[in-house]
Design an enzyme around this catalytic site. Structure first.
Site, PDB file in Angstrom:
ATOM      1  N   CYS A   1      -2.014  -2.424   7.648  1.00 10.49           N
ATOM      2  CA  CYS A   1      -1.935  -3.377   6.534  1.00 10.49           C
ATOM      3  C   CYS A   1      -0.635  -4.172   6.507  1.00 10.49           C
ATOM      4  CB  CYS A   1      -2.201  -2.654   5.221  1.00 10.49           C
ATOM      5  SG  CYS A   1      -3.942  -2.167   5.109  1.00 10.49           S
TER       6      CYS A   1
ATOM      7  N   LYS B   1      -6.945  -4.815  -2.950  1.00 10.96           N
ATOM      8  CA  LYS B   1      -7.621  -5.430  -1.803  1.00 10.96           C
ATOM      9  C   LYS B   1      -8.642  -4.486  -1.190  1.00 10.96           C
ATOM     10  CE  LYS B   1      -4.075  -3.997   1.401  1.00 10.96           C
ATOM     11  NZ  LYS B   1      -4.863  -2.975   2.097  1.00 10.96           N
TER      12      LYS B   1
ATOM     13  N   HIS C   1     -10.434   7.246   1.677  1.00 10.41           N
ATOM     14  CA  HIS C   1      -9.063   7.139   1.165  1.00 10.41           C
ATOM     15  C   HIS C   1      -9.001   6.008   0.142  1.00 10.41           C
ATOM     16  CE1 HIS C   1      -9.352   4.112   4.335  1.00 10.41           C
ATOM     17  NE2 HIS C   1      -8.470   3.419   3.628  1.00 10.41           N
TER      18      HIS C   1
ATOM     19  N   ASP D   1       0.792  -1.244   0.000  1.00  3.84           N
ATOM     20  CA  ASP D   1       0.000   0.000   0.000  1.00  3.84           C
ATOM     21  C   ASP D   1       0.825   1.296   0.000  1.00  3.84           C
ATOM     22  OD1 ASP D   1      -1.855  -1.976   0.320  1.00  3.84           O
ATOM     23  OD2 ASP D   1      -2.877  -1.094   2.050  1.00  3.84           O
TER      24      ASP D   1
ATOM     25  N   HIS E   1     -10.636   0.876  -2.516  1.00  4.22           N
ATOM     26  CA  HIS E   1     -11.976   0.874  -1.929  1.00  4.22           C
ATOM     27  C   HIS E   1     -13.039   1.442  -2.867  1.00  4.22           C
ATOM     28  CE1 HIS E   1     -10.151  -0.177   1.827  1.00  4.22           C
ATOM     29  NE2 HIS E   1      -9.692   1.022   2.126  1.00  4.22           N
TER      30      HIS E   1
ATOM     31  N   ASP F   1      -4.627  -0.619  -1.499  1.00  5.09           N
ATOM     32  CA  ASP F   1      -5.934  -0.430  -0.902  1.00  5.09           C
ATOM     33  C   ASP F   1      -6.806   0.127  -2.030  1.00  5.09           C
ATOM     34  OD1 ASP F   1      -7.035  -0.805   1.647  1.00  5.09           O
ATOM     35  OD2 ASP F   1      -6.863   1.321   2.171  1.00  5.09           O
TER      36      ASP F   1
HETATM   37  C1  VGL Z   1      -4.549   1.049   5.815  1.00  3.58           C
HETATM   38  C2  VGL Z   1      -5.965   2.122   7.266  1.00  3.58           C
HETATM   39  C3  VGL Z   1      -6.993   2.003   6.372  1.00  3.58           C
HETATM   40  C4  VGL Z   1      -3.163   0.549   5.515  1.00  3.58           C
HETATM   41  C5  VGL Z   1      -5.564   0.915   4.908  1.00  3.58           C
HETATM   42  O1  VGL Z   1      -2.808   0.395   4.317  1.00  3.58           O
HETATM   43  O2  VGL Z   1      -2.407   0.300   6.478  1.00  3.58           O
HETATM   44  N1  VGL Z   1      -4.745   1.650   6.985  1.00  3.58           N
HETATM   45  N2  VGL Z   1      -6.780   1.385   5.194  1.00  3.58           N
HETATM   46 ZN    ZN Z   2      -8.237   1.375   3.656  1.00  2.23          ZN
END
Ligand code: VGL
Ligand code: ZN
Length: 210
Positions: free
Chosen positions: A153, A114, A89, A28, A72, A70
């Site tokens: 993550c 993901k 985000h 990420d 979403h 990430d």
């Molecule tokens: C993450 C918070 C929300 C990460 C992803 O990549 O660590 N943290 N979504």
């Molecule tokens: Zn996230």
């Protein structure tokens, strides 16, 4: 002591310890997790040049590199408007979901998206992605993991990797933490060590025991 016995007694400086069965997992490293991003991780941008060194090492050794992201939907359950803990985000295809500027993503890099459905929040790159099978099909046994964020993550990806039977080496100089509570990053690193992860930095990469 002659030169030869000296060499057998110590790890040879610069000798690559990377070998077939190793893979790099970059977690990420996306714009929204960098300073100025929607869910900024302090110093998140500092992992980019360090990861680029690791990426080059794995590429030179012809070993797989994996890049999770990430990814979403707009109405993801982890967003505050849906009652979740986070600001919006990494919305799929948005500018904030793009990989960090300067990240040296190689053409052979394997992308893993993901947390792509609205109903489930998933921190691990292994959940719902087929990543474990992808790695096993390529003979991977030991995973070197860096990226963002240490306390979410990265931690969950490492936990699932260990549970799936992979050896894991946490790249300590290539991770940064969200730190919702101060100390979350250090606690996450300790939890990963207790779960069985080894750790390395660019300095010690060639001294990681087999
Ligand atoms: C993450 C918070 C929300 C990460 C992803 O990549 O660590 N943290 N979504
Ligand atoms: Zn996230």
């Amino acid at each position: 002591m002659d030169e030869r016995s000296d060499r057998t007694a110590h790890a040879t400086p610069g000798a690559p310890s990377l070998r077939p069965g190793d893979a790099l997992i970059v977690v990420d490293v996306q714009r929204d997790f960098l300073p100025g991003g929607a869910l900024a991780v302090a110093e998140g941008d500092q992992v980019v040049p360090v990861l680029n060194h690791y990426i080059a090492r794995f590429e030179q050794a012809d070993l797989p590199t994996v890049f999770t992201r990430d990814w979403h939907p707009r109405d993801h359950c982890s967003f505050r408007a849906q009652g979740g803990p986070w600001p919006p985000h990494c919305v799929a295809d948005s500018a904030g979901a793009a990989f960090a500027p300067g990240l040296a993503l190689p053409p052979s890099g394997h992308l893993v998206s993901k947390a792509t459905t609205a109903e489930a929040d998933v921190y691990s790159g292994f959940q719902g992605t087929g990543l474990a099978d992808w790695l096993r099909e390529r003979g991977c046994r030991r995973l070197f993991v860096g990226g963002l964020a240490t306390d979410y993550c990265v931690r969950e990806t490492v936990r699932d990797a260990l549970a799936a039977g992979f050896a894991v080496v946490l790249l300590r100089d290539a991770v940064r933490a969200v730190e919702v509570q101060p100390g979350d990053g250090a606690r996450a690193e300790q939890a990963m060590r207790e779960a069985g992860a080894a750790s390395a930095t660019l300095q010690t990469l060639d001294e990681v025991p087999p």
